[in-house]
Design a protein around this motif. Structure first.
Motif, short mmCIF file in Angstrom:
data_model
loop_
_atom_site.label_atom_id
_atom_site.label_comp_id
_atom_site.label_asym_id
_atom_site.label_seq_id
_atom_site.Cartn_x
_atom_site.Cartn_y
_atom_site.Cartn_z
N ILE A 8 0.85 -1.19 0.18
CA ILE A 8 0.11 -0.18 -0.06
C ILE A 8 0.51 1.67 -0.06
N GLY A 9 0.83 1.82 -0.86
CA GLY A 9 1.69 3.31 -1.13
C GLY A 9 2.91 2.87 -2.43
N LEU A 10 2.48 3.49 -3.82
CA LEU A 10 3.11 3.20 -5.30
C LEU A 10 3.13 4.94 -5.73
N GLY A 11 4.30 4.92 -4.27
CA GLY A 11 4.34 6.63 -5.41
C GLY A 11 6.02 6.74 -5.17
N ASN A 12 6.50 7.84 -5.66
CA ASN A 12 7.91 7.25 -5.63
C ASN A 12 8.75 6.28 -5.87
N MET A 13 8.30 6.06 -4.00
CA MET A 13 9.40 4.78 -3.33
C MET A 13 8.54 3.75 -3.41
N GLY A 14 7.12 3.54 -3.04
CA GLY A 14 7.06 2.52 -2.59
C GLY A 14 6.83 1.84 -4.26
N GLY A 15 6.51 2.69 -5.45
CA GLY A 15 6.42 1.60 -6.65
C GLY A 15 7.76 0.99 -7.55
N PHE A 31 -2.00 -1.11 -3.63
CA PHE A 31 -3.28 -0.15 -3.83
C PHE A 31 -2.58 1.15 -3.39
N ASP A 32 -3.14 1.90 -3.72
CA ASP A 32 -2.68 3.31 -3.91
C ASP A 32 -4.29 3.98 -3.76
N LEU A 33 -4.60 5.20 -3.13
CA LEU A 33 -5.68 6.13 -3.74
C LEU A 33 -5.26 6.36 -5.13
N ASN A 34 -4.24 7.00 -5.92
CA ASN A 34 -3.43 7.18 -7.26
C ASN A 34 -4.15 6.04 -7.90
N GLN A 35 -4.72 5.93 -8.19
CA GLN A 35 -5.68 4.80 -9.28
C GLN A 35 -4.37 4.43 -10.77
N SER A 36 -3.75 5.54 -11.20
CA SER A 36 -2.74 5.53 -12.80
C SER A 36 -1.85 4.71 -12.04
N VAL A 37 -1.41 4.46 -10.50
CA VAL A 37 -0.15 3.98 -10.38
C VAL A 37 -0.42 2.47 -10.10
N VAL A 38 -1.38 2.59 -9.40
CA VAL A 38 -2.17 1.06 -9.04
C VAL A 38 -2.36 -0.24 -10.50
N ASP A 43 0.19 -3.08 -14.51
CA ASP A 43 0.42 -3.48 -16.07
C ASP A 43 1.60 -4.45 -16.32
N ASN A 44 2.77 -4.31 -15.33
CA ASN A 44 3.53 -5.48 -14.98
C ASN A 44 3.85 -6.26 -13.83
N GLY A 45 2.54 -6.56 -14.06
CA GLY A 45 2.54 -8.35 -12.69
C GLY A 45 1.65 -7.95 -11.68
N ALA A 46 1.22 -7.32 -10.76
CA ALA A 46 0.80 -6.94 -9.87
C ALA A 46 -0.83 -6.89 -9.94
N ILE A 47 -1.40 -7.80 -8.94
CA ILE A 47 -2.80 -7.41 -8.67
C ILE A 47 -3.05 -6.78 -8.26
N ALA A 48 -4.22 -5.37 -9.42
CA ALA A 48 -4.98 -4.41 -8.52
C ALA A 48 -5.92 -4.72 -7.25
N ALA A 49 -6.01 -4.27 -6.23
CA ALA A 49 -6.50 -4.18 -4.96
C ALA A 49 -7.60 -3.29 -5.35
N ASN A 50 -8.93 -3.73 -5.27
CA ASN A 50 -9.80 -2.29 -5.35
C ASN A 50 -9.37 -1.37 -4.09
N ASP A 51 -9.03 -1.37 -3.01
CA ASP A 51 -8.87 -1.33 -1.78
C ASP A 51 -8.05 -1.82 -0.44
N ALA A 52 -7.74 -0.81 0.17
CA ALA A 52 -6.59 -1.29 1.38
C ALA A 52 -7.20 -2.45 1.54
N LYS A 53 -8.66 -2.05 2.29
CA LYS A 53 -9.13 -3.88 2.87
C LYS A 53 -8.80 -5.06 2.17
N HIS A 54 -9.02 -4.72 0.48
CA HIS A 54 -9.13 -5.97 0.16
C HIS A 54 -7.47 -6.19 -0.68
N CYS A 55 -6.26 -5.34 -0.47
CA CYS A 55 -5.00 -5.25 -0.30
C CYS A 55 -4.54 -5.72 0.85
N ALA A 56 -5.27 -6.11 2.05
CA ALA A 56 -4.51 -6.64 3.42
C ALA A 56 -5.12 -8.00 3.85
#
Ligand code: NAD
Length: 296
Positions: A8-15, A31-38, A43-56
């Motif tokens: 959770i948190g796919l910004g400059n570092m997390g991505g 998961f990130d609040l910013n859908q574009s980084v999700v 696109d590079n092999g991760a699974i997109a979670a719908n929200d933080a709870k789904h991700c956890a």
């Protein structure tokens, strides 16, 4: 061993950190609040979670990489926090830089629910996150440190056990206070050289081979044009934002006050970074402090 990891948190570092976990063969839900980084990670092999709870849910390890304490506390704690969702078998690793007291609070609350937690702030910047060469500074008990180490090794090179929960944050804040002082001092010295007719590239080479050598000079030069890959040569695009360094210096000043430590250089750096924020450079890279010394 391939693990199921939530991130959770796919910004400059997390991505880039999450991307390295995918490359290492783990199943990574993001998961990130910013859908574009999700989407980018998906696109590079991760699974997109719908929200933080789904991700956890249905994961072995949850990693968070968020801006500040308030984001971390609101993610894990309170009525809607992940503390109510996480399985007792999940290890939580928070890599955000936050105050030690908040890390201890989150760790204690998760612990009460039988969930393992370590704080693991990082050093090495976006370049280290991308290359998988970060330094992790971990706080937590021995068993959880050993467990965390196996995952962190896929994103970093040096993994230190600083002590109990919160100790990682204390060490990280000491490091960043020093980093800010070095960045300010390097900028001041380079500008003085320029003002006295020196070429900043030549001066940088001289100081890198002399006793003024330091990480900012060698790998993250704050003067535009000296180092092609540094944020300074890319209009101070972060990198590590001024706002985040100012936040870390605020944490350092709190730690200094709580421990009755004398930190005149850190205090000066905090003031300089606050001035830079007031000049509207909050979302620029922290090496933009060079501009405070420029005559232009
Ligand atoms: P960033 O602002 O680029 O990324 C943070 C991400 O968290 C953003 O994408 C944001 O949308 C997301 N986010 C915020 N709240 C959220 C929530 N509730 N749920 C899901 N996503 C949420 O920041 P960064 O540069 O990646 O830094 C992250 C942390 O790492 C900070 O604590 C920073 O101090 C630390 N750090 C940064 C660097 C660096 O060079 N950038 C180096 C070392 C440590």
């Amino acid at each position: 061993m391939s693990l199921s990891i939530g991130f959770i948190g796919l910004g400059n570092m997390g991505g880039p950190m999450a991307a390295n976990l995918v490359k290492a063969g783990h199943q990574v839900k993001v998961f990130d609040l910013n859908q574009s980084v999700v989407n980018l990670l998906a696109d590079n092999g991760a699974i997109a979670a719908n929200d933080a709870k789904h991700c956890a849910t249905d994961i072995d390890v949850l990693i968070s990489m968020l801006p500040a304490s308030k984001h971390v506390k609101s993610l894990y704690l309170g009525d809607t926090g992940l503390v109510h969702v996480l399985a007792k078998t999940t290890l939580v690793i928070d890599c955000s830089t936050i105050d030690a007291a908040s890390a201890r609070e989150v760790g204690a609350e998760l612990g009460e629910h039988g969930i393992a937690f370590v704080d693991a702030p990082v050093s090495g910047g976006v370049a280290g996150a991308t290359a998988g060469t970060l330094t992790f500074i971990v706080g937590g008990d021995d068993a959880h440190f050993n467990q965390a180490q196996r995952v962190l090794a896929d994103m970093g090179k040096n993994i230190f056990h600083a002590g109990d929960i919160g100790a990682g944050q204390v060490a990280k804040i000491c490091n960043n206070m020093l980093l800010s002082i070095l960045m300010a001092g390097t900028s001041e010295a380079l500008q003085m050289g320029i003002n006295n007719g020196l070429d900043p590239k030549v001066l940088s080479d001289i100081m890198t081979a002399s006793s003024g050598r330091n990480w900012t000079l060698e790998l993250y030069n704050p003067c535009p044009g000296v180092m092609e890959t540094a944020p300074a040569s890319n209009n101070y695009k972060p990198g590590f934002m001024v706002d985040l360094m100012a936040k870390d210096l605020g944490l350092a000043m709190e730690a200094a006050q709580q421990s009755n430590s004398s930190t005149p250089m850190g205090s000066m750096a905090k003031n300089l970074y606050t001035m830079l924020q007031h000049q509207g450079a909050g979302s620029e890279d922290f090496s933009a402090i060079f501009k405070l010394f420029s005559k232009e």
